[in-house]
Design a protein around this motif. Structure first.
Motif, PDB file in Angstrom:
ATOM      1  N   GLU A   1      -7.736   5.574   1.171  1.00  0.00           N
ATOM      2  CA  GLU A   1      -9.085   6.005   1.550  1.00  0.00           C
ATOM      3  C   GLU A   1      -9.530   5.355   2.855  1.00  0.00           C
ATOM      4  OE1 GLU A   1     -11.815   5.550  -1.673  1.00  0.00           O
ATOM      5  OE2 GLU A   1     -10.421   6.476  -3.094  1.00  0.00           O
ATOM      6  N   GLN A   2      -9.331   4.059   2.949  1.00  0.00           N
ATOM      7  CA  GLN A   2      -9.651   3.353   4.182  1.00  0.00           C
ATOM      8  C   GLN A   2      -8.354   3.024   4.882  1.00  0.00           C
ATOM      9  OE1 GLN A   2     -12.271   0.052   3.042  1.00  0.00           O
ATOM     10  NE2 GLN A   2     -13.328   0.461   4.965  1.00  0.00           N
ATOM     11  N   LYS A   3      -8.096   3.703   5.960  1.00  0.00           N
ATOM     12  CA  LYS A   3      -6.853   3.490   6.714  1.00  0.00           C
ATOM     13  C   LYS A   3      -6.991   2.261   7.612  1.00  0.00           C
ATOM     14  CE  LYS A   3      -4.727   7.528   5.768  1.00  0.00           C
ATOM     15  NZ  LYS A   3      -3.486   7.617   5.073  1.00  0.00           N
ATOM     16  N   VAL A   4      -5.923   1.488   7.669  1.00  0.00           N
ATOM     17  CA  VAL A   4      -5.862   0.332   8.556  1.00  0.00           C
ATOM     18  C   VAL A   4      -4.596   0.475   9.396  1.00  0.00           C
ATOM     19  CG1 VAL A   4      -5.640  -2.180   8.707  1.00  0.00           C
ATOM     20  CG2 VAL A   4      -7.068  -1.158   6.920  1.00  0.00           C
TER      21      VAL A   4
ATOM     22  N   PHE B   1       5.607  -1.954  17.239  1.00  0.00           N
ATOM     23  CA  PHE B   1       5.562  -0.784  16.377  1.00  0.00           C
ATOM     24  C   PHE B   1       4.265  -0.771  15.589  1.00  0.00           C
ATOM     25  CE2 PHE B   1       8.211  -3.617  13.622  1.00  0.00           C
ATOM     26  CZ  PHE B   1       7.479  -3.585  12.430  1.00  0.00           C
ATOM     27  N   THR B   2       3.866   0.435  15.237  1.00  0.00           N
ATOM     28  CA  THR B   2       2.584   0.661  14.581  1.00  0.00           C
ATOM     29  C   THR B   2       2.804   1.393  13.261  1.00  0.00           C
ATOM     30  OG1 THR B   2       1.554   0.850  16.757  1.00  0.00           O
ATOM     31  CG2 THR B   2       0.308   1.722  14.904  1.00  0.00           C
ATOM     32  N   VAL B   3       2.029   1.012  12.248  1.00  0.00           N
ATOM     33  CA  VAL B   3       2.011   1.722  10.968  1.00  0.00           C
ATOM     34  C   VAL B   3       0.557   1.849  10.527  1.00  0.00           C
ATOM     35  CG1 VAL B   3       4.308   0.977  10.254  1.00  0.00           C
ATOM     36  CG2 VAL B   3       2.358  -0.400   9.622  1.00  0.00           C
ATOM     37  N   GLU B   4       0.289   2.898   9.787  1.00  0.00           N
ATOM     38  CA  GLU B   4      -1.051   3.090   9.242  1.00  0.00           C
ATOM     39  C   GLU B   4      -0.942   2.992   7.728  1.00  0.00           C
ATOM     40  OE1 GLU B   4      -4.280   5.843  10.987  1.00  0.00           O
ATOM     41  OE2 GLU B   4      -3.340   6.984   9.360  1.00  0.00           O
ATOM     42  N   ILE B   5      -1.690   2.036   7.138  1.00  0.00           N
ATOM     43  CA  ILE B   5      -1.608   1.828   5.692  1.00  0.00           C
ATOM     44  C   ILE B   5      -2.945   2.151   5.041  1.00  0.00           C
ATOM     45  CG2 ILE B   5       0.197   0.069   5.902  1.00  0.00           C
ATOM     46  CD1 ILE B   5      -2.018  -2.046   5.326  1.00  0.00           C
ATOM     47  N   GLY B   6      -2.920   2.285   3.720  1.00  0.00           N
ATOM     48  CA  GLY B   6      -4.138   2.547   2.965  1.00  0.00           C
ATOM     49  C   GLY B   6      -4.312   4.017   2.662  1.00  0.00           C
TER      50      GLY B   6
ATOM     51  N   GLU C   1      -9.802  -4.397  11.725  1.00  0.00           N
ATOM     52  CA  GLU C   1     -10.929  -5.246  11.322  1.00  0.00           C
ATOM     53  C   GLU C   1     -10.506  -6.383  10.395  1.00  0.00           C
ATOM     54  OE1 GLU C   1     -13.975  -2.794   9.649  1.00  0.00           O
ATOM     55  OE2 GLU C   1     -14.178  -1.594  11.469  1.00  0.00           O
ATOM     56  N   MET C   2      -9.296  -6.310   9.881  1.00  0.00           N
ATOM     57  CA  MET C   2      -8.831  -7.337   8.948  1.00  0.00           C
ATOM     58  C   MET C   2      -8.282  -8.571   9.656  1.00  0.00           C
ATOM     59  SD  MET C   2      -7.032  -4.916   6.096  1.00  0.00           S
ATOM     60  CE  MET C   2      -6.572  -6.296   5.055  1.00  0.00           C
ATOM     61  N   GLY C   3      -8.254  -8.557  10.969  1.00  0.00           N
ATOM     62  CA  GLY C   3      -7.839  -9.743  11.713  1.00  0.00           C
ATOM     63  C   GLY C   3      -6.423  -9.698  12.257  1.00  0.00           C
ATOM     64  N   GLU C   4      -5.888 -10.890  12.457  1.00  0.00           N
ATOM     65  CA  GLU C   4      -4.571 -11.036  13.078  1.00  0.00           C
ATOM     66  C   GLU C   4      -3.691 -11.933  12.234  1.00  0.00           C
ATOM     67  OE1 GLU C   4      -5.240 -12.494  17.017  1.00  0.00           O
ATOM     68  OE2 GLU C   4      -6.154 -10.625  17.670  1.00  0.00           O
TER      69      GLU C   4
ATOM     70  N   TYR D   1       0.817  -1.216   0.000  1.00  0.00           N
ATOM     71  CA  TYR D   1       0.000   0.000   0.000  1.00  0.00           C
ATOM     72  C   TYR D   1       0.849   1.264   0.000  1.00  0.00           C
ATOM     73  CZ  TYR D   1      -4.022  -2.959   0.903  1.00  0.00           C
ATOM     74  OH  TYR D   1      -5.005  -3.910   0.808  1.00  0.00           O
ATOM     75  N   GLY D   2       2.138   1.118  -0.243  1.00  0.00           N
ATOM     76  CA  GLY D   2       3.023   2.281  -0.293  1.00  0.00           C
ATOM     77  C   GLY D   2       3.844   2.439   0.972  1.00  0.00           C
ATOM     78  N   GLU D   3       4.256   3.661   1.200  1.00  0.00           N
ATOM     79  CA  GLU D   3       5.148   3.988   2.313  1.00  0.00           C
ATOM     80  C   GLU D   3       4.362   4.594   3.466  1.00  0.00           C
ATOM     81  OE1 GLU D   3       8.589   7.261   2.647  1.00  0.00           O
ATOM     82  OE2 GLU D   3       8.903   5.801   1.035  1.00  0.00           O
ATOM     83  N   SER D   4       4.703   4.167   4.693  1.00  0.00           N
ATOM     84  CA  SER D   4       4.032   4.676   5.897  1.00  0.00           C
ATOM     85  C   SER D   4       5.063   4.996   6.971  1.00  0.00           C
ATOM     86  CB  SER D   4       3.066   3.623   6.456  1.00  0.00           C
ATOM     87  OG  SER D   4       2.127   3.235   5.494  1.00  0.00           O
TER      88      SER D   4
END
Length: 139
Positions: free
Chosen positions: A104-107, A97-102, A128-131, A80-83
């Motif tokens: 329009e709809q951020k995950v 560590f945490t990253v936010e991807i996407g 919401e996409m699980g583990e 989904y690119g660079e975060s």
């Protein structure tokens, strides 16, 4: 007088031997063992090739991480690119560590794991996409 002359010669000879020994020692000091070098503490700093297994399949992002004390920062590059990557590490071993991807709809992805030399492994939560689980190797 013969005894004192012999004694003086003996003293001169001993002094000469001692002087030569001192000169030799000064030129060739005894070898000291190399100082013990402490093994550097493990660090997350580096580029990590990650293999993540999750409900959508397998992904292979790259994480460029910089560790400063217990703080982790860096860049995460995936499909989904660079975060931006942020997180922390305890005892130079257990990290999150945490990253936010996407776009329009951020995950939000949360990686929680352990560092062992040039490898990392642990679990991954994807909102919401699980583990899932992941492993990684330092490049």
């Amino acid at each position: 007088m013969a005894k004192s002359m012999a004694s003086m010669k003996l003293i001169a000879h001993v002094a000469s031997v001692l002087m030569c020994s001192a000169v030799l020692l000064a030129q060739n000091p005894p070898q000291q063992p190399p100082p013990q070098q402490e093994k550097p503490a493990p660090t997350m700093t580096g580029t990590w090739a990650i293999e993540a297994h999750h409900s959508a399949g397998v992904s292979n992002p790259t994480a460029n991480v910089t560790q400063t004390g217990e703080k982790l920062t860096g860049k995460y590059v995936g499909s989904y690119g660079e975060s931006v990557l942020t997180g922390s590490i305890k005892d130079n071993k257990e990290f999150t560590f945490t990253v936010e991807i996407g776009a329009e709809q951020k995950v939000t992805l949360v990686y929680t794991g352990t560092l062992d030399g040039d490898t990392i492994k642990g679990s991954l939560t994807m909102g919401e996409m699980g583990e899932g689980t992941f492993t990684g190797k330092r490049k």
